[in-house]
Design a protein around this motif. Structure first.
Motif, mmCIF file in Angstrom:
data_model
loop_
_atom_site.group_PDB
_atom_site.id
_atom_site.type_symbol
_atom_site.label_atom_id
_atom_site.label_comp_id
_atom_site.label_asym_id
_atom_site.label_seq_id
_atom_site.Cartn_x
_atom_site.Cartn_y
_atom_site.Cartn_z
ATOM 1 N N ARG A 1 30.479 29.425 36.955
ATOM 2 C CA ARG A 1 29.302 29.461 36.133
ATOM 3 C C ARG A 1 29.493 30.718 35.003
ATOM 4 N NH1 ARG A 1 24.528 32.372 39.760
ATOM 5 N NH2 ARG A 1 24.582 30.386 40.768
ATOM 6 N N GLY A 2 28.865 30.521 33.895
ATOM 7 C CA GLY A 2 29.063 31.303 32.652
ATOM 8 C C GLY A 2 30.374 30.821 32.022
ATOM 9 N N ALA A 3 30.941 29.689 32.511
ATOM 10 C CA ALA A 3 32.152 29.313 31.598
ATOM 11 C C ALA A 3 31.847 29.086 30.249
ATOM 12 C CB ALA A 3 32.831 28.254 32.354
ATOM 13 N N ALA A 4 32.797 29.109 29.437
ATOM 14 C CA ALA A 4 32.686 28.895 27.780
ATOM 15 C C ALA A 4 32.213 27.408 27.610
ATOM 16 C CB ALA A 4 33.943 28.980 27.308
ATOM 17 N N VAL B 1 53.519 36.135 36.540
ATOM 18 C CA VAL B 1 53.592 35.025 35.621
ATOM 19 C C VAL B 1 52.561 33.879 35.824
ATOM 20 C CG1 VAL B 1 55.199 33.219 34.738
ATOM 21 C CG2 VAL B 1 56.064 35.235 35.359
ATOM 22 N N LEU B 2 52.218 33.877 36.999
ATOM 23 C CA LEU B 2 51.060 32.869 37.334
ATOM 24 C C LEU B 2 49.742 33.245 36.596
ATOM 25 C CD1 LEU B 2 51.398 31.714 41.117
ATOM 26 C CD2 LEU B 2 51.900 30.614 39.081
ATOM 27 N N TYR B 3 49.678 34.585 36.471
ATOM 28 C CA TYR B 3 48.361 35.021 36.057
ATOM 29 C C TYR B 3 48.416 35.220 34.475
ATOM 30 C CZ TYR B 3 46.807 36.169 40.738
ATOM 31 O OH TYR B 3 46.266 36.375 41.934
ATOM 32 N N SER B 4 49.521 35.524 34.152
ATOM 33 C CA SER B 4 49.724 35.707 32.501
ATOM 34 C C SER B 4 49.625 34.224 31.916
ATOM 35 C CB SER B 4 51.042 36.269 32.289
ATOM 36 O OG SER B 4 52.188 35.609 32.802
ATOM 37 N N ASN B 5 50.270 33.189 32.689
ATOM 38 C CA ASN B 5 50.223 31.832 31.922
ATOM 39 C C ASN B 5 48.812 31.398 32.178
ATOM 40 O OD1 ASN B 5 52.964 31.962 31.753
ATOM 41 N ND2 ASN B 5 53.514 30.526 33.181
ATOM 42 N N ALA C 1 46.429 29.877 28.871
ATOM 43 C CA ALA C 1 45.474 28.850 28.935
ATOM 44 C C ALA C 1 43.942 29.088 28.670
ATOM 45 C CB ALA C 1 45.865 27.889 30.411
ATOM 46 N N TYR C 2 43.749 30.238 29.333
ATOM 47 C CA TYR C 2 42.101 30.619 29.056
ATOM 48 C C TYR C 2 42.029 30.818 27.748
ATOM 49 C CZ TYR C 2 40.596 30.866 33.947
ATOM 50 O OH TYR C 2 40.189 30.540 35.400
ATOM 51 N N LEU C 3 42.776 31.650 27.054
ATOM 52 C CA LEU C 3 42.849 31.904 25.635
ATOM 53 C C LEU C 3 42.519 30.656 24.754
ATOM 54 C CD1 LEU C 3 45.211 34.917 25.225
ATOM 55 C CD2 LEU C 3 42.775 34.896 24.941
ATOM 56 N N LYS C 4 43.556 29.819 24.976
ATOM 57 C CA LYS C 4 43.322 28.350 24.381
ATOM 58 C C LYS C 4 42.046 27.815 24.226
ATOM 59 C CE LYS C 4 47.593 28.522 22.681
ATOM 60 N NZ LYS C 4 48.138 28.355 21.163
ATOM 61 N N GLU D 1 37.934 35.414 31.361
ATOM 62 C CA GLU D 1 38.739 35.257 32.417
ATOM 63 C C GLU D 1 40.343 35.337 31.875
ATOM 64 O OE1 GLU D 1 38.102 34.145 35.519
ATOM 65 O OE2 GLU D 1 36.049 33.637 35.155
ATOM 66 N N ALA D 2 40.507 35.193 30.744
ATOM 67 C CA ALA D 2 42.093 35.718 30.167
ATOM 68 C C ALA D 2 42.265 37.116 30.372
ATOM 69 C CB ALA D 2 41.908 35.313 28.835
ATOM 70 N N GLU D 3 41.143 37.957 30.097
ATOM 71 C CA GLU D 3 41.291 39.402 30.329
ATOM 72 C C GLU D 3 41.355 39.652 31.860
ATOM 73 O OE1 GLU D 3 39.189 43.714 29.216
ATOM 74 O OE2 GLU D 3 38.139 41.858 29.216
ATOM 75 N N ARG D 4 40.882 39.092 32.652
ATOM 76 C CA ARG D 4 40.797 39.344 34.099
ATOM 77 C C ARG D 4 42.316 39.111 34.740
ATOM 78 N NH1 ARG D 4 36.739 36.494 35.690
ATOM 79 N NH2 ARG D 4 35.564 38.091 35.636
ATOM 80 N N ASP D 5 42.859 37.962 34.176
ATOM 81 C CA ASP D 5 44.085 37.683 34.621
ATOM 82 C C ASP D 5 45.243 38.551 34.161
ATOM 83 O OD1 ASP D 5 43.313 35.433 36.260
ATOM 84 O OD2 ASP D 5 44.209 33.811 34.859
#
Length: 264
Positions: A105-108, A230-234, A238-241, A247-251
Motif C-alpha cells: 500500500r502506498g507504492a509509487a 548488500v541485500l538491503y543496499s542492492n 532498485a527502489y531508487l530506480k 522504501e530505499a531509505e528504509r533499506d
C-alpha cells in the motif's frame, strides 16, 4: 501435440495479452460510459478517473479503426484454441495465481504500473483465452503474503476443475505448510544466494521491479531478517530506480544497522 500447442500458446501470449487489455478497456467504456457522463467527476478517485478516461479515449479510437476489434478477436482466439488443445483429454494447467508478491500500500505509481503489467500476464490468462479457472488459497509465505494456486482447464471442463480443486484442497495447503517449515540452514543459504544472483542479473538488465522481488525473496529466506547488508543496499538501489524513495531509505538504514561501515 500438447507440447506443440503449448509452444504456439507461448508465442501468442504477448500479442493476446495486449489485445486482451484493449478488449477490457473497450468493454469498460461500453458498460460505464453512460454512468461516467452523468457522474460528478469531483467524487471519482484520480486512479478510477484515469482508467475511465483511457477507456473512453480507446473506444473512440477503436470505433474509428474497426480492425482493432478484429485483431483482438483473432489473437484471443489463437491463444484460446492453443491452450484448449493443450489441455484437452482431461489435463489441468496448475500455476501460481500471481507471479510476484502483492504490491505494498502506498507504492509509487511507477511501481504499481509495473506490478499491474506483470500480474496481468497470469490473472487475465484464462479470461482472455475464454477458459474456465478455479483459484484455491494455500496459506502465507515467509513474509506474510498470501499464496494461492490457479487451475485452468479446457472449455467446458468446469466440473473437472472443481473435482480437481476439491481433491487438491485436502493435501495442497498441508504440503505448502510443510514446505514452509522445511527450511534448513543449507537450503536457506542456497536460496539466498540464488535469489541474490537473480536480483543482480535483473538489475543489470534494467528489470528493476524484478530485481526488488528477487532481493526480497533473499531477505525473506532468512525469515525476513537478512544478515547480509548488500541485500538491503542492492534492493535500495532498485527502489531508487523505481522512484520508491521511502522504501530505499528504509533499506539503506537497515544496511547501516547491520554494517555501519557500509559505504554503498
Amino acid at each position: 501435440r500438447a507440447g506443440a500447442a503449448a509452444s504456439v500458446a507461448g508465442s501468442a501470449v504477448d500479442a493476446a495479452m495486449a489485445v486482451g487489455r484493449r478488449k477490457i478497456l473497450f468493454e469498460a467504456a461500453e458498460s460505464l460510459e453512460a454512468f461516467y457522463k452523468r457522474a460528478d467527476k469531483r467524487k471519482i478517485g484520480a486512479a478510477a478517473k484515469q482508467h475511465l478516461d483511457m477507456s473512453l479515449a480507446f473506444k473512440e479510437k477503436a470505433l474509428e479503426e474497426s480492425t482493432v476489434q478484429e485483431m483482438a478477436t483473432q489473437a484471443m482466439q489463437t491463444l484460446g484454441d492453443a491452450l484448449n488443445d493443450a489441455l484437452s483429454y482431461g489435463k489441468v494447467l496448475v500455476l501460481p495465481t500471481l507471479s510476484l508478491p502483492p504490491a505494498k500500500r502506498g507504492a509509487a505509481p511507477e511501481w504499481m504500473d509495473c506490478w499491474r503489467e506483470k500480474a496481468f500476464r497470469l490473472t487475465a490468462l484464462a479470461s482472455v483465452a475464454g477458459l474456465p479457472q478455479v483459484t484455491m488459497p494455500l496459506g502465507v509465505d515467509k513474509m506474510g503474503a498470501p499464496v494461492s494456486l490457479s487451475l485452468i482447464g479446457a472449455r467446458n471442463a468446469d466440473l473437472l476443475l472443481l473435482d480437481t480443486a476439491h481433491a487438491m484442497s485436502r493435501v495442497a495447503p498441508e504440503a505448502f505448510a510443510q514446505c514452509m517449515q522445511k527450511d534448513s540452514g543449507t537450503l536457506r543459504k542456497e536460496r539466498v544466494e540464488r535469489s541474490k544472483e537473480q536480483g543482480n542479473r535483473a538489475f543489470r538488465d534494467g528489470e528493476f521491479y524484478e530485481a526488488v522481488q528477487f532481493y526480497s525473496q533473499a531477505v525473506g529466506a532468512n525469515n525476513g531478517a537478512a544478515t547480509d547488508p548488500v541485500l538491503y543496499s542492492n534492493r535500495a538501489m532498485a527502489y531508487l530506480k523505481l522512484g520508491n524513495f521511502q522504501e530505499a531509505e528504509r533499506d539503506c538504514s537497515q544496511a547501516l544497522e547491520i554494517d555501519p561501515s557500509n559505504v554503498k
